[in-house]
Design an enzyme around this catalytic site. Structure first.
Site, PDB file in Angstrom:
ATOM      1  N   HIS A 209       0.821  -1.010   0.000  1.00  0.00           N
ATOM      2  CA  HIS A 209       0.032  -0.129  -0.112  1.00  0.00           C
ATOM      3  C   HIS A 209       0.814   1.160  -0.130  1.00  0.00           C
ATOM      4  O   HIS A 209       0.597   2.331  -0.497  1.00  0.00           O
ATOM      5  CB  HIS A 209      -0.813  -0.120   1.140  1.00  0.00           C
ATOM      6  CG  HIS A 209      -2.045  -0.851   0.960  1.00  0.00           C
ATOM      7  ND1 HIS A 209      -2.762  -1.774   1.974  1.00  0.00           N
ATOM      8  CD2 HIS A 209      -2.830  -1.196  -0.127  1.00  0.00           C
ATOM      9  CE1 HIS A 209      -3.847  -2.222   1.418  1.00  0.00           C
ATOM     10  NE2 HIS A 209      -3.819  -2.017   0.160  1.00  0.00           N
ATOM     11  N   GLU A 451      -5.574 -17.420 -22.130  1.00  0.00           N
ATOM     12  CA  GLU A 451      -4.556 -17.554 -21.296  1.00  0.00           C
ATOM     13  C   GLU A 451      -4.223 -18.830 -20.971  1.00  0.00           C
ATOM     14  O   GLU A 451      -3.219 -19.002 -20.315  1.00  0.00           O
ATOM     15  CB  GLU A 451      -4.830 -16.567 -20.100  1.00  0.00           C
ATOM     16  CG  GLU A 451      -6.145 -17.232 -19.269  1.00  0.00           C
ATOM     17  CD  GLU A 451      -6.476 -16.295 -17.922  1.00  0.00           C
ATOM     18  OE1 GLU A 451      -5.705 -15.615 -17.522  1.00  0.00           O
ATOM     19  OE2 GLU A 451      -7.402 -16.463 -17.441  1.00  0.00           O
ATOM     20  N   ASP A 475      -0.765 -15.240 -17.694  1.00  0.00           N
ATOM     21  CA  ASP A 475      -0.858 -16.718 -17.506  1.00  0.00           C
ATOM     22  C   ASP A 475      -0.412 -17.450 -18.825  1.00  0.00           C
ATOM     23  O   ASP A 475       0.102 -18.281 -18.649  1.00  0.00           O
ATOM     24  CB  ASP A 475      -2.467 -16.977 -17.054  1.00  0.00           C
ATOM     25  CG  ASP A 475      -2.566 -16.721 -15.785  1.00  0.00           C
ATOM     26  OD1 ASP A 475      -1.719 -17.236 -14.866  1.00  0.00           O
ATOM     27  OD2 ASP A 475      -3.709 -16.213 -15.244  1.00  0.00           O
ATOM     28  N   CYS A 522      -5.099  -7.849 -22.206  1.00  0.00           N
ATOM     29  CA  CYS A 522      -5.302  -7.276 -20.845  1.00  0.00           C
ATOM     30  C   CYS A 522      -4.014  -7.691 -20.133  1.00  0.00           C
ATOM     31  O   CYS A 522      -4.135  -7.344 -18.891  1.00  0.00           O
ATOM     32  CB  CYS A 522      -6.633  -7.562 -20.379  1.00  0.00           C
ATOM     33  SG  CYS A 522      -6.934  -9.309 -20.264  1.00  0.00           S
TER      34      CYS A 522
HETATM   35  C1  PEP Z   1      -3.371 -12.473 -17.457  1.00  0.00           C
HETATM   36  O1  PEP Z   1      -3.338 -13.533 -16.944  1.00  0.00           O
HETATM   37  O2  PEP Z   1      -2.649 -12.085 -18.394  1.00  0.00           O
HETATM   38  C2  PEP Z   1      -4.609 -11.476 -16.771  1.00  0.00           C
HETATM   39  C3  PEP Z   1      -4.632 -10.211 -17.340  1.00  0.00           C
HETATM   40  O3  PEP Z   1      -4.901 -11.975 -15.539  1.00  0.00           O
HETATM   41  P1  PEP Z   1      -4.550 -12.144 -14.280  1.00  0.00           P
HETATM   42  O4  PEP Z   1      -3.169 -11.238 -14.233  1.00  0.00           O
HETATM   43  O5  PEP Z   1      -5.503 -11.592 -13.347  1.00  0.00           O
HETATM   44  O6  PEP Z   1      -4.327 -13.534 -13.821  1.00  0.00           O
HETATM   45 MG    MG Z   2      -4.810 -14.572 -15.762  1.00  0.00          MG
END
Ligand code: PEP
Ligand code: MG
Length: 614
Positions: A209, A451, A475, A522
């Site tokens: 934090h 992923e 992932d 993402c």
């Molecule tokens: C990913 O796996 O790239 C992702 C965006 O999800 P997280 O980082 O929440 O696993």
């Molecule tokens: Mg993920």
């Protein structure tokens, strides 16, 4: 110059003032040069144990209760007095307040005083040590760093017990770089920014934090330095490089000159990005790229908006399930999603269904006991095993979708049969909402996270069933390269720019384009400026990232043109190793990267052998 902290362990405090490089964790970006101000080590180090007579025990419990009340009042004051830019972060103080009254803290301390007849300071230390030990074994970085919160609450209660004011920060008379073992979020929020140029801490990590607050206040910070407080003395000259996580003690003239230049470049780039942040991300040849932000809690929306994001490309909804004793209700989830959708409307919000399980656990949800949590009962697998959880969440999303531009994203999809099961659950939810006459909108776009490598390989089949793909490279890289994303020892093998990853991204992009569905990303790769040309070249024009990186990636996009990116992607797909790809990118784009993100990616001042170069 020594090339790591370990090489200088033998130096005594009286050693000659030699330039020394300490490596830590990048906390908050930016460079500053100035004299050190060393803070004391806090009160928890000096706690002693005393035995009490039976008749003193109740008095000791009362002393603890009074101290907790004083600490609570202090937290209320902090929330009230938080500067405007920290409004979104006051949940941190609320979390500390909740911790003060938590059974495992409050109850346990009273129990220890009563059972062991010891002073409250000792009972406090014992309880906090136990909690910290449990936290330290957790793999998830975010949760692990919550141990620091317990330590900060301990300091706060100790101060209240001793009647000590929070005076550690009071003695900073001139502009300096703070060097401390740790700094609580409360202290960080109260820093006088005209006196504090940067923060160097022995402890803390990327997700603490204190780091979040330092970033919000835009104070450069390096965490996890390990022994900065042992090596640095008051008034020592320091260079702090928050972007790369370096602290340079007693820098030589040449290093100072080089860093002067880098600081200037970094600040010029920041100023340019602040000016241009709200402009659309158009390539030189006019292609509009959508640059969105990833969020974890409602408060993060402000960060995305402030940095000129084009919407929210990933809402990681699991945090609403994690810091509580029971599962959230449909009503609570609906309120939360509705607020986010309304805040950012008409821009879109991609709401990901629960990605819990494995190492991210919550009350009321069974956790996988498997040895490999990343491969265990998590995300969609867990939701399909416990369909009530998914039903509640889907109902909340469909209802909230009446109020804004929502999309649904399913995590960890590995086979088509999971989509069949999801369809059945989704239909049931819609039937129930219709029967109960509750307004909802189920006509929203549904997509999957790509992923898991099997989903990437079967992308053509999935493309017939969903409206969009969102690549989760965190992932995808982990599973494709068999590199644990949380394991420091193999962190050097976690490569976005690996030929196998590039080929999978191409396979998914080709399938998505052939079916005419949306193609988004993402994972962290989307926020890595050196990956931008490859991603645009493959056809990923919808990128979502840590809000911090939005202006940087926007700037990078503006330096690109589509035919150039396509040529770069073609070249990269022909290369055989990540080393070759890295070298290619450095040669082809080193100058652009340095201009867009000075000192940020490859080509920064530290070439890895400890020699600082511009
Ligand atoms: C990913 O796996 O790239 C992702 C965006 O999800 P997280 O980082 O929440 O696993
Ligand atoms: Mg993920």
């Amino acid at each position: 110059m020594e090339n790591s902290n370990t090489a200088i362990k033998g130096q005594g405090r009286g050693a000659a003032k030699e330039e020394t490089l300490l490596r830590g964790i990048p906390g908050s970006p930016g460079i500053c040069v100035g004299q050190a101000h060393l803070l004391d080590r806090g009160l928890s180090g000096a706690v002693r144990k005393y035995s009490l007579a039976q008749e003193q025990v109740q008095g000791e419990v009362n002393r603890f209760k009074q101290a907790v009340k004083r600490a609570e009042m202090e937290l209320v004051r902090l929330v009230k007095q938080a500067p405007e830019e920290l409004r979104a972060q006051t949940y941190i103080f609320e979390a500390h307040s909740a911790l003060l009254r938590d059974k495992s803290f409050y109850g346990k301390i009273i129990e220890t005083i009563l059972a062991e007849r010891v002073n409250v300071e000792w009972a406090l230390k014992k309880t906090v040590d136990q909690i910290t030990r449990v936290f330290s074994k957790i793999e998830d970085e975010y949760l692990r760093e919550r141990a620091a919160d317990v330590g900060h609450v301990q300091e706060m209660v100790l101060r209240a017990l001793l009647g000590a004011e929070n005076e550690r920060l009071g003695g900073i008379a001139k502009r300096s770089i703070l060097v401390a073992g740790d700094l609580s979020p409360a202290e960080t929020s109260q820093l006088q920014l005209d006196h504090v140029m940067g923060i160097a801490l022995d402890r803390g990590g990327r997700a603490s934090h204190t780091t979040i607050i330092a970033r919000t206040l835009q104070v450069p910070a390096v965490m996890g330095l390990g022994e900065a407080t042992r090596l640095v003395r008051d008034d020592d000259l320091l260079i702090l490089d928050g972007t790369r996580g370096l602290l340079i003690l007693n820098p030589r003239e040449e290093t100072l000159e080089r860093y002067g230049l880098l600081k200037h470049r970094f600040e010029a780039a920041q100023a340019r990005m602040a000016r241009e942040g709200r402009l659309p991300a158009l390539t030189r040849d006019g292609l509009a790229v959508s640059i969105k932000g990833n969020i974890e809690v409602l408060e993060d929306v402000v960060q995305v908006m402030d940095r000129g994001g084009d919407g929210i490309g990933l809402y990681r909804t699991e945090f609403l399930y994690m810091r509580r004793d029971s599962l959230p209700t449909e009503e609570e989830l609906y309120d939360n999603y509705k607020q986010i959708l309304e805040l950012i409307a008409p821009m879109p919000v991609t709401i990901r269904t629960l990605d819990l399980g494995g190492d991210k656990v919550a009350h009321g949800i069974r956790a996988s006991g498997a040895e490999n949590p990343a491969l265990g009962l998590r995300a969609i697998r867990l939701c399909l095993m416990e369909p009530e959880i998914l039903k509640t969440q889907l109902a909340a999303i469909y209802r909230a979708a009446v109020h804004g531009n929502a999309r649904i994203l399913y995590p960890m999809i590995s086979g088509l049969e999971e989509l069949d099961q999801i369809d059945r659950v989704s239909l049931e939810v819609q039937e129930r909402l219709s029967k109960e006459n509750i307004p909802y909108n189920a006509q929203i776009e549904t997509g999957i996270m790509v992923e898991v490598p099997s989903a990437a390989v079967l992308a053509d089949l999935f493309a017939e069933r969903v409206r969009f793909f969102s690549l989760g490279t965190n992932d995808l890289v982990q599973y494709t390269l068999a590199v644990d994303r949380n394991d420091q020892e193999v962190a050097h093998l976690f490569q976005h720019l690996h030929p196998a990853v590039a080929r999978l991204l191409k396979n998914v992009a080709d399938a998505g384009k052939a079916a005419g569905i949306g193609l988004a990303m993402c994972g962290e790769m989307a926020g890595d400026p050196q990956c931008v040309p490859l991603l645009l070249g493959l056809g990923y024009f919808d990128l979502s990232m840590n809000p911090q990186m939005i202006p940087v990636v926007k700037s990078m996009v503006r330096e690109m043109d589509l035919p150039g990116c396509e040529a770069i992607a073609q070249d990269i797909l022909r290369l055989k190793t990540s080393f070759e790809i890295q070298r290619y990118i450095k040669e082809a784009l080193g100058d652009v990267l340095e201009r867009v993100f000075p000192n940020g990616g490859n080509g920064g001042p530290d070439n890895g052998d400890g020699n600082v170069k511009p």
